[in-house]
Scaffold this motif. Structure first.
Motif, PDB file in Angstrom:
ATOM      1  N   PRO A   1       0.674  -1.467  -0.002  1.00  0.00           N
ATOM      2  CA  PRO A   1       0.148  -0.013  -0.035  1.00  0.00           C
ATOM      3  C   PRO A   1       1.089   1.634   0.250  1.00  0.00           C
ATOM      4  O   PRO A   1       0.202   2.862  -1.008  1.00  0.00           O
ATOM      5  CB  PRO A   1      -1.086  -0.060   1.594  1.00  0.00           C
ATOM      6  N   ILE A   2       2.076   0.954   1.016  1.00  0.00           N
ATOM      7  CA  ILE A   2       2.916   2.727   0.776  1.00  0.00           C
ATOM      8  C   ILE A   2       3.209   2.655  -0.923  1.00  0.00           C
ATOM      9  O   ILE A   2       3.438   3.971  -0.646  1.00  0.00           O
ATOM     10  CB  ILE A   2       4.136   2.578   1.825  1.00  0.00           C
ATOM     11  N   VAL A   3       3.934   1.574  -1.372  1.00  0.00           N
ATOM     12  CA  VAL A   3       5.026   1.952  -2.530  1.00  0.00           C
ATOM     13  C   VAL A   3       3.511   1.699  -3.957  1.00  0.00           C
ATOM     14  O   VAL A   3       4.110   1.975  -4.728  1.00  0.00           O
ATOM     15  CB  VAL A   3       5.389   0.885  -3.187  1.00  0.00           C
ATOM     16  N   LEU A   4       2.727   1.703  -3.152  1.00  0.00           N
ATOM     17  CA  LEU A   4       1.807   2.376  -4.873  1.00  0.00           C
ATOM     18  C   LEU A   4       1.881   3.136  -5.362  1.00  0.00           C
ATOM     19  O   LEU A   4       1.906   3.231  -6.811  1.00  0.00           O
ATOM     20  CB  LEU A   4      -0.149   1.418  -4.462  1.00  0.00           C
ATOM     21  N   PRO A   5       2.534   4.147  -5.076  1.00  0.00           N
ATOM     22  CA  PRO A   5       2.687   5.212  -5.648  1.00  0.00           C
ATOM     23  C   PRO A   5       3.356   5.520  -7.053  1.00  0.00           C
ATOM     24  O   PRO A   5       3.641   5.966  -8.351  1.00  0.00           O
ATOM     25  CB  PRO A   5       2.224   6.735  -4.040  1.00  0.00           C
TER      26      PRO A   5
ATOM     27  N   ILE B   1       2.265   2.641  -9.447  1.00  0.00           N
ATOM     28  CA  ILE B   1       1.269   3.597 -10.590  1.00  0.00           C
ATOM     29  C   ILE B   1       2.490   4.360 -10.846  1.00  0.00           C
ATOM     30  O   ILE B   1       1.904   4.561 -12.822  1.00  0.00           O
ATOM     31  CB  ILE B   1       0.381   4.487  -9.789  1.00  0.00           C
TER      32      ILE B   1
ATOM     33  N   ALA C   1       2.812   3.945 -15.809  1.00  0.00           N
ATOM     34  CA  ALA C   1       2.388   4.530 -16.069  1.00  0.00           C
ATOM     35  C   ALA C   1       3.627   5.515 -17.215  1.00  0.00           C
ATOM     36  O   ALA C   1       3.215   5.572 -18.293  1.00  0.00           O
ATOM     37  CB  ALA C   1       2.166   6.540 -15.856  1.00  0.00           C
TER      38      ALA C   1
ATOM     39  N   TRP D   1       5.633  12.239 -14.212  1.00  0.00           N
ATOM     40  CA  TRP D   1       5.791  11.142 -13.203  1.00  0.00           C
ATOM     41  C   TRP D   1       7.152  10.877 -13.600  1.00  0.00           C
ATOM     42  O   TRP D   1       7.559  10.355 -12.036  1.00  0.00           O
ATOM     43  CB  TRP D   1       5.557   9.666 -14.228  1.00  0.00           C
TER      44      TRP D   1
ATOM     45  N   PHE E   1       7.574  12.935 -10.400  1.00  0.00           N
ATOM     46  CA  PHE E   1       6.425  12.627  -8.604  1.00  0.00           C
ATOM     47  C   PHE E   1       7.144  12.024  -8.176  1.00  0.00           C
ATOM     48  O   PHE E   1       7.723  11.885  -6.722  1.00  0.00           O
ATOM     49  CB  PHE E   1       5.602  12.412  -9.478  1.00  0.00           C
TER      50      PHE E   1
ATOM     51  N   ILE F   1      -6.459   3.006  -0.286  1.00  0.00           N
ATOM     52  CA  ILE F   1      -5.209   2.397   0.339  1.00  0.00           C
ATOM     53  C   ILE F   1      -5.212   2.829   1.802  1.00  0.00           C
ATOM     54  O   ILE F   1      -4.565   2.115   2.285  1.00  0.00           O
ATOM     55  CB  ILE F   1      -4.510   3.082  -0.899  1.00  0.00           C
TER      56      ILE F   1
ATOM     57  N   LEU G   1      -6.164   0.530   3.578  1.00  0.00           N
ATOM     58  CA  LEU G   1      -4.811  -1.157   3.908  1.00  0.00           C
ATOM     59  C   LEU G   1      -4.751  -0.636   4.446  1.00  0.00           C
ATOM     60  O   LEU G   1      -3.340  -1.125   5.139  1.00  0.00           O
ATOM     61  CB  LEU G   1      -5.118  -1.532   1.961  1.00  0.00           C
ATOM     62  N   ILE G   2      -3.647   0.638   4.201  1.00  0.00           N
ATOM     63  CA  ILE G   2      -2.793   0.802   5.092  1.00  0.00           C
ATOM     64  C   ILE G   2      -2.854   0.914   7.012  1.00  0.00           C
ATOM     65  O   ILE G   2      -2.042   0.083   7.489  1.00  0.00           O
ATOM     66  CB  ILE G   2      -1.971   2.362   5.000  1.00  0.00           C
TER      67      ILE G   2
ATOM     68  N   ASP H   1       2.033   9.716   3.592  1.00  0.00           N
ATOM     69  CA  ASP H   1       1.663   8.679   2.051  1.00  0.00           C
ATOM     70  C   ASP H   1       0.988   9.181   1.576  1.00  0.00           C
ATOM     71  O   ASP H   1       0.285   9.121  -0.041  1.00  0.00           O
ATOM     72  CB  ASP H   1       2.108   6.816   2.034  1.00  0.00           C
TER      73      ASP H   1
ATOM     74  N   ILE I   1       0.187  12.323  -0.870  1.00  0.00           N
ATOM     75  CA  ILE I   1       0.771  11.155  -2.227  1.00  0.00           C
ATOM     76  C   ILE I   1       0.120  10.330  -3.082  1.00  0.00           C
ATOM     77  O   ILE I   1       0.450  10.322  -4.571  1.00  0.00           O
ATOM     78  CB  ILE I   1       1.818  10.394  -1.823  1.00  0.00           C
ATOM     79  N   ILE I   2      -0.853   9.579  -2.167  1.00  0.00           N
ATOM     80  CA  ILE I   2      -1.268   8.480  -3.208  1.00  0.00           C
ATOM     81  C   ILE I   2      -2.820   9.369  -3.934  1.00  0.00           C
ATOM     82  O   ILE I   2      -2.950   9.114  -4.846  1.00  0.00           O
ATOM     83  CB  ILE I   2      -1.931   7.843  -2.038  1.00  0.00           C
TER      84      ILE I   2
ATOM     85  N   PHE J   1      -2.441  12.242  -4.973  1.00  0.00           N
ATOM     86  CA  PHE J   1      -2.253  13.209  -6.423  1.00  0.00           C
ATOM     87  C   PHE J   1      -1.561  11.649  -7.195  1.00  0.00           C
ATOM     88  O   PHE J   1      -1.445  12.221  -8.512  1.00  0.00           O
ATOM     89  CB  PHE J   1      -0.639  13.639  -5.984  1.00  0.00           C
ATOM     90  N   ALA J   2      -0.909  10.848  -6.585  1.00  0.00           N
ATOM     91  CA  ALA J   2      -0.900   9.666  -7.803  1.00  0.00           C
ATOM     92  C   ALA J   2      -2.062   9.736  -8.117  1.00  0.00           C
ATOM     93  O   ALA J   2      -2.167   8.918  -9.428  1.00  0.00           O
ATOM     94  CB  ALA J   2      -0.340   8.912  -7.371  1.00  0.00           C
TER      95      ALA J   2
ATOM     96  N   LEU K   1      -3.134  12.782 -10.289  1.00  0.00           N
ATOM     97  CA  LEU K   1      -2.390  12.376 -12.037  1.00  0.00           C
ATOM     98  C   LEU K   1      -2.475  10.814 -12.755  1.00  0.00           C
ATOM     99  O   LEU K   1      -2.644  11.623 -14.783  1.00  0.00           O
ATOM    100  CB  LEU K   1      -1.056  11.916 -11.443  1.00  0.00           C
TER     101      LEU K   1
ATOM    102  N   ILE L   1      -4.272  11.008 -17.372  1.00  0.00           N
ATOM    103  CA  ILE L   1      -3.739   9.956 -18.174  1.00  0.00           C
ATOM    104  C   ILE L   1      -5.183   8.979 -18.695  1.00  0.00           C
ATOM    105  O   ILE L   1      -5.411   8.913 -20.183  1.00  0.00           O
ATOM    106  CB  ILE L   1      -2.462   8.844 -18.373  1.00  0.00           C
TER     107      ILE L   1
END
Lengths: 224, 211
Positions: free
Chosen positions: A171-175, A178, A182, A199, A202, B102, B105-106, B137, B140-141, B143-144, B147, B151
């Protein structure tokens, strides 16, 4: 060179020597990553048209799964052999241990990724040896390693540690996942730097934030 | 709380276009607010614990995480109930939805980590680290996810779209709901802290008697 970086490089060199001599982690991880790619091939049955759409996803799922295996070994080896106590007793700061282990995991994952590219290229017939892709992979992998090192040190002490690491880590590294998927899309379609610049920025920001947060919190994970 | 329920089900006018199901909105949004508030409390409690490892900071973070997870579960259950008749789908990967999922889940991982840690002190320290990393996080999630949406430009009517069109009665009930849920959160938190203190006392007594 300051004492800090000498300690970091010593820890890194120890991990590299260990892996080069025993190859205890890299062989199973490579075989595993290869199997993931093959399973995905049958799950999606990608036609030449479809392959550009699904290839980045397949590639990064394989890298992420392989990476989490490598990360779990990073501290499991120390713990099982009892060398973690030695590492903690050594007269170096916790930050040095963090950056040493981080660089070790980072290099390990990069090597796995590089070795995975030729078979992937052959199987899916996509251009991957592009500078754009290599930079994307490096930036994303640094983010994986920055967060993963903390969680690896954490999960190694928990029960059911093989499951805890992915549950904490994904869950933490999901960004980053993505971002990496992408950014890889346009690269496979022969895009230019400008397609992926957003990206990349980011992911660099993610790396910077979590290098700071992780290195600050890591000392509390190693305390006994 | 009863007054809030009465207002939601009896008093506030039914939405003209969305019908009866719009009433779930008065549960959904306040729960989300409480969820995020709870995780902010976790974040603050975690930092405080790492700076000064006193059990009460850990108790605060732990209790808030449990309550936050509960309210985020309500958010994730009530959301699709509303979305299915109104959007036509149960789920869509909009930034708000992705972030909520998310985040949930965290904090499920947070509670698992506590359950699987070998000692109380390690549970407290590990979860404090996760409480900080997880909270950092979240934006950041979000924002991701934004983005990523750029797309894949698929237009969906987001929860935000309704904001401007609230009738005064609806706005009143909505704000009343937010207030009620916040009070409920504080009450839950106090209750949970009391239970936690009892648990700690019990554990100490057990250790003392087994010695």
């Amino acid at each position: 060179m300051t004492n800090f970086w000498r300690a970091v490089l010593t820890i890194l060199w120890k991990d590299i020597l260990l892996e080069v001599r025993a190859k205890e982690t890299i062989t199973p991880v490579l075989v595993f990553a290869f199997l993931v790619v093959i399973i995905f091939n049958f799950a999606f049955e990608p036609t030449p048209l479809l392959v550009v759409t699904v290839a980045p996803g397949i590639l990064w799922v394989a890298f992420t799964f392989a990476g989490v295996l490598g990360l779990s070994r990073s501290f499991a080896v120390e713990k099982d052999k009892g060398s973690l106590d030695g590492l903690m007793l050594a007269p170096v700061g916790r930050e040095a241990i963090y950056f040493g282990k981080l660089l070790g995991s980072f290099l390990f994952m990069l090597v796995v990724e590089l070795l995975m590219l030729p078979p992937f290229l052959v199987l899916f017939n996509v251009p991957l040896f592009e500078p754009e892709f290599l930079i994307t992979a490096m930036v994303a992998t640094l983010g994986f390693a920055a967060v993963g090192t903390v969680f690896s040190a954490m999960s190694v002490n928990t029960r059911a540690r093989e499951i805890m690491l992915p549950v904490l880590f994904f869950p933490i590294v999901l960004p980053v996942i993505i971002g990496a998927v992408a950014a890889s899309g346009p690269i496979l379609e022969e895009g230019s730097w400008s397609d992926i610049a957003g990206w990349l920025q980011f992911m660099v920001a993610f790396d910077a934030i979590f290098l700071v947060v992780s290195s600050l919190t890591f000392q509390f994970v190693l305390e006994e | 709380m009863l007054a809030d329920l009465a207002l939601i089900f009896l008093w506030v006018p039914t939405d003209a276009t969305m019908g009866i199901v719009q009433r779930v909105f008065y549960f959904h949004v306040p729960s989300a607010w409480v969820g995020f508030l709870a995780f902010f409390v976790v974040f603050v409690g975690s930092i405080a614990y790492l700076v000064k490892p006193a059990p009460r900071w850990d108790a605060l973070a732990h209790s808030a995480a449990e309550i936050g997870t509960l309210f985020m579960t309500i958010v994730l259950i009530t959301g699709p109930i509303w979305a299915r008749p109104v959007w036509g789908v149960w789920w869509t990967w909009s930034p708000q939805l992705t972030t909520s999922l998310i985040l949930w889940l965290i904090y499920v991982a947070y509670l698992m980590l506590r359950a699987y840690a070998p000692t109380q002190q390690q549970a407290a320290r590990y979860s404090a680290v996760l409480g900080i990393i997880g909270f950092v996080d979240v934006p950041i999630i979000y924002f991701a996810a934004i983005l990523w949406r750029d797309i894949h430009p698929e237009k969906v009517v987001g929860p935000m779209a309704e904001r401007g069109s609230l009738a005064p009665e609806m706005l009143f009930v909505f704000l009343f709901s937010v207030l009620t849920f916040t009070v409920l959160f504080v009450m839950f938190l106090q209750q949970r802290l009391t239970v936690r203190r009892a648990e700690d006392t019990l554990a100490q007594a057990r250790r003392a008697s087994s010695r």
